[in-house]
Write an enzyme that holds these catalytic residues in place. Structure first.
Site, PDB file in Angstrom:
ATOM      1  N   ILE A 149       0.848  -1.190   0.000  1.00 42.05           N
ATOM      2  CA  ILE A 149       0.000   0.000   0.000  1.00 42.05           C
ATOM      3  C   ILE A 149       0.886   1.243   0.000  1.00 42.05           C
ATOM      4  O   ILE A 149       1.716   1.423   0.893  1.00 42.05           O
ATOM      5  CB  ILE A 149      -0.937   0.017   1.224  1.00 42.05           C
ATOM      6  CG1 ILE A 149      -1.851  -1.218   1.213  1.00 42.05           C
ATOM      7  CG2 ILE A 149      -1.768   1.297   1.256  1.00 42.05           C
ATOM      8  CD1 ILE A 149      -2.711  -1.360   2.467  1.00 42.05           C
ATOM      9  N   CYS A 150       0.729   2.102  -1.017  1.00 44.43           N
ATOM     10  CA  CYS A 150       1.436   3.364  -1.140  1.00 44.43           C
ATOM     11  C   CYS A 150       2.954   3.129  -1.090  1.00 44.43           C
ATOM     12  O   CYS A 150       3.486   2.344  -1.867  1.00 44.43           O
ATOM     13  CB  CYS A 150       0.958   4.341  -0.067  1.00 44.43           C
ATOM     14  SG  CYS A 150       1.467   6.053  -0.357  1.00 44.43           S
ATOM     15  N   GLN A 151       3.675   3.784  -0.180  1.00 43.74           N
ATOM     16  CA  GLN A 151       5.118   3.575  -0.074  1.00 43.74           C
ATOM     17  C   GLN A 151       5.436   2.111   0.202  1.00 43.74           C
ATOM     18  O   GLN A 151       6.437   1.582  -0.276  1.00 43.74           O
ATOM     19  CB  GLN A 151       5.694   4.464   1.032  1.00 43.74           C
ATOM     20  CG  GLN A 151       7.210   4.386   1.148  1.00 43.74           C
ATOM     21  CD  GLN A 151       7.726   5.076   2.396  1.00 43.74           C
ATOM     22  OE1 GLN A 151       7.163   4.948   3.484  1.00 43.74           O
ATOM     23  NE2 GLN A 151       8.804   5.850   2.248  1.00 43.74           N
ATOM     24  N   GLY A 153       3.937  -0.275  -1.060  1.00 45.68           N
ATOM     25  CA  GLY A 153       3.891  -0.930  -2.357  1.00 45.68           C
ATOM     26  C   GLY A 153       5.226  -0.859  -3.075  1.00 45.68           C
ATOM     27  O   GLY A 153       5.619  -1.792  -3.791  1.00 45.68           O
TER      28      GLY A 153
END
Length: 369
Positions: A149-151, A153
């Site tokens: 998720i986000c960073q 990821g």
């Protein structure tokens, strides 16, 4: 006898009286709410491993298992994982459990000045690597599915490229890959963070981290995100809050979100320097020049199935930065799904509930043979 016509002033007095009553009712509701009542990240889970401040959890199952390969959630260092488990009816975690996944979580904890020297190498090649090995040992599987998720990821992407033999599937949500893909995007509002970071001189980033004591404080990052939507930030505590203050359910939704926003941890300075300079400014990951632990992160080494979910109205991670992944990996099993939401709305908006989890579960079930 006819009643006197309502004037602008009498209308004002009427509205004022109604608002005062609403305020008093809301004040009474607020007075009865304690910090422990605003529970976030409350889905039951068991601590399996602790390494420094990093903890590995396994969520308790709530439904019959339909996906056997364990799924490890890798969240960002910029915020807390609790946004994926905000409350019982707005929780990606609970929805995935209801779909029958074996769900795990790596919690980065709250880094402080003692963690200022941690590098992205440590997070990818140490903490994630050790978590994956422990999950395999506990479950008997030789591979895991990573859900970044986000960073987080980006961390999951780097791990999958460096250790493809340990990753069965890679799932990314709102994840930047090509940090310069937004440069020619006409929707500039979706890339304000990128534009600002690219405008900084590299030495200014060093000065900032040094001046802040070797970490990037959570409060500092919160102020940056608030400035990206200034009118929303200015009005949510007066206009927005006033509209819901007498509705306890809506008020609790608001308070849980505010608790998550206020719980932003500090970001280790050394990891932050590389994140801002080598990825945002130099775009090394997309260009095949990003190095971790002495090895180049080659996106073409990602040969496992990949599911990439991005938010069409994301004002933090422009969609173009996420969509760039498809043309850079080695896998022929690539699925890209846009979601009609914003960066956080993908997890907490009422329209999103259950949809990302169902998409993920069905995608995994088709590949869990």
């Amino acid at each position: 006898m006819t009643e006197p016509r309502e004037t602008a002033f009498t209308s004002f007095l009427k509205d004022f009286a109604e608002n005062v009553g609403k305020f008093h009712k809301g004040a009474n509701v607020l007075a009865g709410i304690r910090d422990e009542d605003v529970d976030v990240g409350a889905t039951p889970k068991t601590l399996v491993m602790r390494r420094d401040k990093v903890e590995l959890f396994r969520y308790e199952p709530t439904a019959k298992r339909t996906v056997e390969t364990p799924v490890l959630i890798v969240y960002s260092l910029v915020g807390r994982y609790t946004i994926a488990d905000l409350q019982s009816d707005r929780s990606l975690v609970r929805s995935l459990l209801a779909e029958g996944t074996d769900l795990w979580l790596i919690d980065w904890g709250k880094p402080g000045r003692t963690e200022r020297w941690l590098m992205m190498d440590d997070y990818v090649d140490d903490y994630i690597h050790q978590a994956v090995h422990r999950i395999c040992r506990e479950t008997g599987h030789d591979k895991v599915t990573l859900l970044g998720i986000c960073q987080g990821g980006v961390f999951a992407t780097c791990y999958a490229a460096l250790h493809p033999e340990k990753v069965k599937n890679l799932i990314l949500t709102i994840t930047p890959i090509d940090f310069h893909a937004d440069i020619d995007d006409p929707a500039a509002i979706q890339g304000l963070l990128n534009i600002w970071i690219r405008s900084l001189a590299p030495e200014d980033i060093d000065r900032m981290v040094n001046a802040l004591g070797g970490v990037i404080p959570g409060e500092f990052m919160s102020s940056i995100f608030s400035l990206m939507r200034p009118m929303h930030s200015l009005t949510k505590y007066n206009v927005g809050l006033f509209d819901i203050v007498d509705d306890k359910d809506r008020l609790m939704n608001f308070l849980r979100m505010e608790k998550w926003l206020a719980d932003r941890p500090d970001h280790p300075g050394e990891a932050g320097r590389r994140w801002l300079k080598e990825l945002y400014q130099e775009n090394r990951l997309a260009e095949g020049r990003f190095e971790l632990s002495g090895r180049i992160v080659d996106l073409r080494a990602i040969d496992m199935p990949v599911l990439n979910i991005y938010a069409r109205d994301d004002h933090i991670i422009p969609p173009a930065c996420s969509k760039a992944l498809g043309g850079k990996i080695g896998s022929t099993d690539y699925t890209e799904i846009p979601h009609p939401s914003g960066h956080v709305g993908l997890f907490v908006s009422s329209e999103s509930q259950g949809k990302p989890a169902k998409t993920i579960a069905e995608w995994l079930q088709a590949r869990d043979g």
